[in-house]
Design a protein around this motif. Structure first.
Motif, PDB file in Angstrom:
ATOM      1  N   ALA A  75      -1.262   3.269  -4.543  1.00  0.00           N
ATOM      2  CA  ALA A  75      -2.325   3.412  -3.546  1.00  0.00           C
ATOM      3  C   ALA A  75      -2.722   2.062  -2.969  1.00  0.00           C
ATOM      4  O   ALA A  75      -2.989   1.938  -1.765  1.00  0.00           O
ATOM      5  N   GLU A  76      -2.757   1.036  -3.796  1.00  0.00           N
ATOM      6  CA  GLU A  76      -3.126  -0.295  -3.304  1.00  0.00           C
ATOM      7  C   GLU A  76      -2.052  -0.864  -2.380  1.00  0.00           C
ATOM      8  O   GLU A  76      -2.353  -1.665  -1.489  1.00  0.00           O
ATOM      9  N   ALA A  77      -0.804  -0.437  -2.573  1.00  0.00           N
ATOM     10  CA  ALA A  77       0.255  -0.840  -1.643  1.00  0.00           C
ATOM     11  C   ALA A  77       0.006  -0.214  -0.273  1.00  0.00           C
ATOM     12  O   ALA A  77       0.208  -0.857   0.768  1.00  0.00           O
ATOM     13  N   PHE A  78      -0.448   1.043  -0.256  1.00  0.00           N
ATOM     14  CA  PHE A  78      -0.819   1.682   1.012  1.00  0.00           C
ATOM     15  C   PHE A  78      -2.008   0.965   1.637  1.00  0.00           C
ATOM     16  O   PHE A  78      -2.095   0.818   2.858  1.00  0.00           O
ATOM     17  N   LEU A  79      -2.924   0.518   0.795  1.00  0.00           N
ATOM     18  CA  LEU A  79      -4.094  -0.214   1.283  1.00  0.00           C
ATOM     19  C   LEU A  79      -3.661  -1.520   1.945  1.00  0.00           C
ATOM     20  O   LEU A  79      -4.147  -1.881   3.021  1.00  0.00           O
ATOM     21  N   ALA A  80      -2.731  -2.213   1.319  1.00  0.00           N
ATOM     22  CA  ALA A  80      -2.255  -3.489   1.853  1.00  0.00           C
ATOM     23  C   ALA A  80      -1.511  -3.314   3.171  1.00  0.00           C
ATOM     24  O   ALA A  80      -1.584  -4.170   4.059  1.00  0.00           O
TER      25      ALA A  80
END
Length: 220
Positions: free
Chosen positions: A50-55
């Protein structure tokens, strides 16, 4: 002078632009420490993705709950022997702006043992919602004016003038209320075995208000 009280309304349905996915992670076993560790690792993997999507900008917010562990006593087998089962669970919430990325992520996450997609909340981008709400407020006022003028014409009034406009719930006789813009969002999201079916529906925005007008009756 004749008092005319009417209501006005306006609504619009728009395709969803944002979606918040709520996932639940839950595992069980005989050893609490082992179950907690597996659940923590599974949750960490979801958060990392999810944090990769955020980035990348596909998601706008990542959150969730802390991990919870508990014991559950179950009666199993024909002889109904009691067994203590250790469970651990946590929640992961991710808000997406890229709905295609959301669909792909839910397909992968929903196929993972121990992960359940609980629900998906559909909304509009803040700028879109603000602009549409403004348009709907104006449309609701125009609707109220048209209603009042129709009543005025029916009684032969020479003029109809606006006295007051109140949002829903703010008229004293109604018992109060928030008076805020009414809006709803609906969607369908379900898991079918190893896969996941995502069916977003439109977001509906609606405005309701009441208005008082004064009508000048024609001279008799």
């Amino acid at each position: 002078m004749v008092l005319i009280a009417v209501h006005g309304s306006a609504s619009r349905s728009l395709p969803a632009e944002r979606a918040t996915a709520h996932l639940n992670v839950e595992l069980e076993g005989d050893d609490r420490a082992e179950v907690v560790e597996r659940t923590r690792a599974l949750r960490a993997g979801l958060i990392e993705t999810a944090e990769a999507f955020l980035a990348s900008g596909a998601a706008t917010r990542v959150g969730g709950s802390q991990l919870w562990a508990r014991s559950e006593h179950r009666w199993e087998g024909r002889e109904e022997q009691q067994r203590t089962v250790e469970l651990a669970s946590a929640r992961v919430d991710v808000r997406f702006r890229d709905l295609e990325a959301l669909a792909g992520w839910l397909l992968e996450a929903g196929s993972t043992a121990g992960v359940t997609v609980e629900r998906v909340e559909w909304t509009l981008a803040a700028a879109t919602r603000s602009a549409v709400e403004r348009e709907l407020r104006l449309a609701a006022v125009r609707d109220a004016v048209a209603r009042a003028e129709a009543y005025g014409a029916a009684i032969g009034a020479t003029s109809v003038g606006l006295r007051s406009v109140r949002e829903a719930g703010l008229r004293p006789a109604s018992g109060g209320g928030s008076g805020s813009m009414k809006w709803t969002a609906q969607a369908s999201a379900r898991s079918d075995g190893p896969g996941f079916a995502l069916r977003p529906e439109d977001v509906e925005l609606a405005v309701e208000l009441s208005a008082d007008f004064e009508a000048e009756p024609a001279a008799s």
